[in-house]
Design an enzyme around this catalytic site. Sequence first.
Site, mmCIF file in Angstrom:
data_model
loop_
_atom_site.group_PDB
_atom_site.id
_atom_site.type_symbol
_atom_site.label_atom_id
_atom_site.label_comp_id
_atom_site.label_asym_id
_atom_site.label_seq_id
_atom_site.Cartn_x
_atom_site.Cartn_y
_atom_site.Cartn_z
ATOM 1 N N LYS A 92 0.892 -1.129 -0.055
ATOM 2 C CA LYS A 92 -0.172 0.020 0.030
ATOM 3 C C LYS A 92 0.691 1.161 0.037
ATOM 4 C CE LYS A 92 -3.699 -2.300 2.607
ATOM 5 N NZ LYS A 92 -3.091 -3.385 3.021
ATOM 6 N N ASP A 95 3.099 7.582 -1.352
ATOM 7 C CA ASP A 95 4.007 8.700 -1.354
ATOM 8 C C ASP A 95 4.134 9.359 -2.562
ATOM 9 O OD1 ASP A 95 5.444 10.687 0.151
ATOM 10 O OD2 ASP A 95 6.013 9.602 1.624
HETATM 11 P P1 5BU Z 1 -8.528 -11.118 6.659
HETATM 12 O O1 5BU Z 1 -8.144 -11.932 7.728
HETATM 13 O O2 5BU Z 1 -9.231 -12.094 5.552
HETATM 14 O O3 5BU Z 1 -9.643 -9.934 7.362
HETATM 15 O O4 5BU Z 1 -7.381 -10.369 5.919
HETATM 16 C C1 5BU Z 1 -7.481 -9.444 4.966
HETATM 17 C C2 5BU Z 1 -6.255 -8.831 4.212
HETATM 18 O O5 5BU Z 1 -6.299 -7.987 3.198
HETATM 19 C C3 5BU Z 1 -5.237 -8.153 5.366
HETATM 20 O O6 5BU Z 1 -3.932 -8.609 5.184
HETATM 21 C C4 5BU Z 1 -5.641 -6.779 5.082
HETATM 22 O O7 5BU Z 1 -4.323 -5.958 5.211
HETATM 23 C C5 5BU Z 1 -5.798 -6.818 3.547
HETATM 24 N N1 5BU Z 1 -6.663 -5.614 2.961
HETATM 25 C C6 5BU Z 1 -8.029 -5.638 3.466
HETATM 26 O O8 5BU Z 1 -8.379 -6.348 4.363
HETATM 27 N N2 5BU Z 1 -8.931 -4.574 3.089
HETATM 28 C C7 5BU Z 1 -8.392 -3.769 2.079
HETATM 29 O O9 5BU Z 1 -9.146 -3.018 1.496
HETATM 30 C C8 5BU Z 1 -7.010 -3.727 1.665
HETATM 31 C C9 5BU Z 1 -6.302 -4.915 2.248
HETATM 32 BR BR1 5BU Z 1 -6.526 -2.598 0.172
#
Ligand code: 5BU
Length: 256
Positions: A92, A95
């Site tokens: 992500k 900058d």
């Molecule tokens: P989860 O355990 O399935 O909730 O993990 C979701 C992953 O996706 C986690 O690594 C977040 O940093 C990543 N993520 C997210 O959840 N939502 C977003 O909008 C983005 C990344 Br961009």
Amino acid sequence: MTTLSYTERAKHSASPMAKQLLQLMDAKKTNLALSADVTSAQQLLALADQLGAEICLLKTHIDIVDDFSLELTQELRRLADRHQFLLFEDRKFADIGQTVKHQYAGGIYRIADWADMINAHSLPGPGIIQGLAGATTLERGLILIAEMSSAGHLMNADYMQQTLKMAAAFPEFVMGFITQHALSADPQWINFTPGIKHAGRHDDLGQQYTTPEQAIIKQGSDVVIVGRGIISAADPLAEARYYREEAWRCYQERIK
Ligand code: 5BU
């Protein structure tokens, strides 16, 4: 939303990395990405090895690994090649171009050396894409964050459309979007969707969940990203297989 197969869509894509992923998904019959959010190198490698055959993509947060080393990234690459999945570092970037260039190619993590793809916020404007694109000569792909899964995010409809426009100026590098729904019917863009779980609507820190069916069939998602739904399960392999089959069934239904 498009009803073309991934293989058909590869022909519409100007991005070599997008083509590679689209073809890989159809060849391996999986549109499941694993979010391997663990804090030890050994746990990360074990997940990649155990679940690698089920996934098209392994998503990492390399900076949460307590015992990070460059050997870890070399091992990840070996496992990616052995099990035929791609590596996505969920960095992500957010900058100016000059800064992200160093964050991407240099520092401790040397992300550009081992991750097939990375993501970035469109918030700073197109310079962030130019900075990342110019940081390496290796074949890499960028996913722009158009719409997050978290409650109360500030990405409104206009922000999402501006992000789409920004991507269109860099079709060889940008593969698609992190988004909860397809932003356009243009088949070249791959829609990656985190916040996927078949049971459980949210966590305690703002994460909101949707099901594979809702994401793929109703919202036009192409790659579902599952983290705790798999890695916190009693049997992660059985759960990964469940998500793989369910997400594939939904894709098949959409392109019918
Ligand atoms: P989860 O355990 O399935 O909730 O993990 C979701 C992953 O996706 C986690 O690594 C977040 O940093 C990543 N993520 C997210 O959840 N939502 C977003 O909008 C983005 C990344 Br961009």
